[in-house]
Motif scaffolding. Sequence first.
Motif, PDB file in Angstrom:
ATOM      1  N   LYS A  26     -28.519  11.940  27.512  1.00  0.00           N
ATOM      2  CA  LYS A  26     -27.530  12.430  26.583  1.00  0.00           C
ATOM      3  C   LYS A  26     -26.796  11.401  25.877  1.00  0.00           C
ATOM      4  N   ARG A  27     -26.457  10.282  26.912  1.00  0.00           N
ATOM      5  CA  ARG A  27     -25.565   9.284  26.699  1.00  0.00           C
ATOM      6  C   ARG A  27     -26.201   8.231  25.589  1.00  0.00           C
ATOM      7  N   SER A  30     -26.464   9.894  22.195  1.00  0.00           N
ATOM      8  CA  SER A  30     -25.101   9.868  21.630  1.00  0.00           C
ATOM      9  C   SER A  30     -24.884   8.433  20.866  1.00  0.00           C
ATOM     10  N   ARG A  31     -25.138   7.227  21.669  1.00  0.00           N
ATOM     11  CA  ARG A  31     -25.221   5.872  21.115  1.00  0.00           C
ATOM     12  C   ARG A  31     -26.038   5.696  20.086  1.00  0.00           C
ATOM     13  N   ALA A  33     -27.114   8.105  17.775  1.00  0.00           N
ATOM     14  CA  ALA A  33     -26.681   8.726  16.710  1.00  0.00           C
ATOM     15  C   ALA A  33     -25.449   7.852  16.078  1.00  0.00           C
ATOM     16  N   ARG A  34     -24.808   6.985  16.715  1.00  0.00           N
ATOM     17  CA  ARG A  34     -23.665   6.290  16.273  1.00  0.00           C
ATOM     18  C   ARG A  34     -23.940   4.994  15.614  1.00  0.00           C
ATOM     19  N   CYS A  40     -29.459   9.067  12.819  1.00  0.00           N
ATOM     20  CA  CYS A  40     -28.241  10.003  13.217  1.00  0.00           C
ATOM     21  C   CYS A  40     -28.461  11.427  13.352  1.00  0.00           C
ATOM     22  N   LEU A  44     -28.921  13.835  16.666  1.00  0.00           N
ATOM     23  CA  LEU A  44     -27.863  15.079  16.839  1.00  0.00           C
ATOM     24  C   LEU A  44     -28.520  16.483  16.992  1.00  0.00           C
ATOM     25  N   LEU A  47     -29.665  16.474  20.365  1.00  0.00           N
ATOM     26  CA  LEU A  47     -28.614  16.320  21.359  1.00  0.00           C
ATOM     27  C   LEU A  47     -27.874  17.712  21.533  1.00  0.00           C
ATOM     28  N   TRP A  48     -27.675  18.278  20.459  1.00  0.00           N
ATOM     29  CA  TRP A  48     -27.055  19.773  20.318  1.00  0.00           C
ATOM     30  C   TRP A  48     -27.860  20.853  20.253  1.00  0.00           C
ATOM     31  N   TYR A  91     -21.577  21.377  13.043  1.00  0.00           N
ATOM     32  CA  TYR A  91     -22.538  21.251  14.536  1.00  0.00           C
ATOM     33  C   TYR A  91     -23.169  22.635  14.876  1.00  0.00           C
TER      34      TYR A  91
END
Length: 746
Positions: A26-27, A30-31, A33-34, A40, A44, A47-48, A91
Amino acid sequence: MITNILRDADTTKKLLEAILDASNGKRSLSRLARVCRALCEPALDVLWRDLDSIVPILGLFPASVLKKARRPGLGFARVPQEPDWDTFLKYNERIRRVVYDETANNVAASVFSIIDEHRPCLYILPNLQDLVWRVETPAGLDRCAMFLSPRLRTIQVEVGANFKQDKIRNFLYDMSSRTKLTSFSFNSPTSLPDSFTELLARQDELERVFLVAPGALSAGVGRWVAGLPTLKTLQLDLTGRSPIAVEGFFDEIHPRSGASTPSSIASSDSGFSSGEYDFAELRKSALRLTGDLPSKGSFAQLRRVHLTGEVGNIAVFLKHLSSQLTHIDLNIEDPPDNADWQDLSYLICELFGDSLQSLRIGATSSARFVDSVRSASRGEAPSKRLSLEHLSDLTKLNRLEIDLPESIVFLPSDLDALADACPKLEVLRLCPFARFAPNTGGPRITLESLALLTKRCKYLHTIGAVVNACEASPATLKTQAFSSKSLLRLYLGGSWISDPLQVAILLSHMAPRLETLRHFQERNRVGYNEANAKSWQTVSDILPHLQAIRETEKSFARPIPETTEKAVDATVQTVSRAIQCRPRMSSISVQCTPKLVDRSVHATAKVSSVGVDATVSTAEVGVEAQPTMVSMEIDATEPVEEEPKMETMDLGEEELKQAAMASHILQQLYLFPHIVGIFSLFYAYLVAVPLAVPRMGMRAIEGLPTLTKNRQPAFVETEPKLSTENETSTATDIKSPLDTAVQVDA
């Protein structure tokens, strides 16, 4: 090449899912996507997609709304306004699965009511497909209603003991009326409502049904489950039930054809009168023992069953299924009775040998609880044997997993029976977490026994078992047939080991392409042996080098092709065959005479005569407008009085002038009566004459003859109103000036 892969949406999704399954997935997502705009949105979405709690959803609100920004589950400090929902709305459409566990106590109860009351859209999570809801209180079950949306397909509900049937009934009615599910799971210590099947009658597209509750084995539930046309997976709990109660599940299922005649064994009509003895039940009992009794079950599309309970009850249930099962998951009481286990093994191989692909055998929750208590007290688990020699003819089985706390002893003969019964086996797990006490002598199977299994199972790529690794015999190391090209993963758990080098040599020969070798390394694990752990770590360090050496040696070897001489008869065999192709002629006449029908339609319009009297109603009314004439006499003569004789006296000059003036004024007064008469004459002509002319015209018209029978005169004569009793006459009447005579005496 990497750019081309990322252009494919499905490939990108698989890559992101692999990153998510890795450690700190997950980390990493998230990185990713940023830092990358192209990835992205896909990152996301992955991840969601699955959330194991509602806390991340609450974290989408601004910090000013939450009581504590780092702990969103504590609740809201104020009611969210419309701008506070912007991030949430970005989201909420990505979420596909949500898990809520009330016992975790990580979300305040007040959050649900605030969100439900002030939500900006009809459905909080419009694309939610999978919902897992575990609650202990009725209030927690009510909170599930706000997540029920039309796109929900899978729901798993686990409730506690403090529930009434009315509460469960209301929830099931609300859920069934608002969703169209493909998977339904209900776990409750409270019995199912009596109207359970009626409440779920609308759910006719269910493919998976999991019922773990009292009343799940009733005949009504069995009829409802058997009537589901697309049912593929069924899970039931048979714990603590008698075999008769298990058979009652199939009582109301329609029997198959062939049971409608008195001579049929399955028929309820014995063919005897009421006074004779009925032998049908005896025949059924005899055929039930021999296994020739036809099953009453349907379940045509059923492919997977998950049963929990005693081995005997499971055998009774499976005996009524005639569908081609491909997956069987069993949670049995450990250790099972040897006779019941033998009957179950024979039954599975006989009924589902041609279709079964996966067989998983685990322990019930009560058996695992006993094992956990024993582990906490540092007690040694008793070792019981679970025989696999009764398995046979499982030609399509590719996965066999057994995980029991006590029945952990397997012999090389069991592996030999598996090799004969399951030639297409790919995954084998034989209690990989078992632990053996030092006084038991250790595991019975060895690595050399596994080599005999891999020799005959050409597709076996994963093995999990506890073995006693020791030095192999020279015959095994010299036989190329024991070298498996398919074995890639080996999970040995708390296996015993004697010589690390010899074991590494055996593994390099038995599995030259082995990629994963795992064993117990945690010191806090029950049954941890430090000496065995160090030895297995040594094997893990040596094995890659030995595999590299063997690959190098194989590359040096030049294979000598084997040549053989063989004669082949290439003479072509010819066959003469005549085929008569005479067509069959048939004459068919078709009469196409149309049917004629004479039909007349009377279309005379309906006419009606209506007379309307349009004559104007007239009425003749006479009005007398004769003015009232009053005669009045006024005496204007001045009375003459005799003047008394006065004595003459001599007057002066002034007194004589005054007397002459007074006499002159009195002489002028005789003109007053004439002036009054002139004014009376003008009044008579200006007022009385105009009033008399209309009356004279009316008199003339009355003398004319009537024009029509119904016509009335145009003039209306109105009778003058007479004075009423309340009216009083005046003392002096007013007379018309024409009739008034004024006499004035000079």
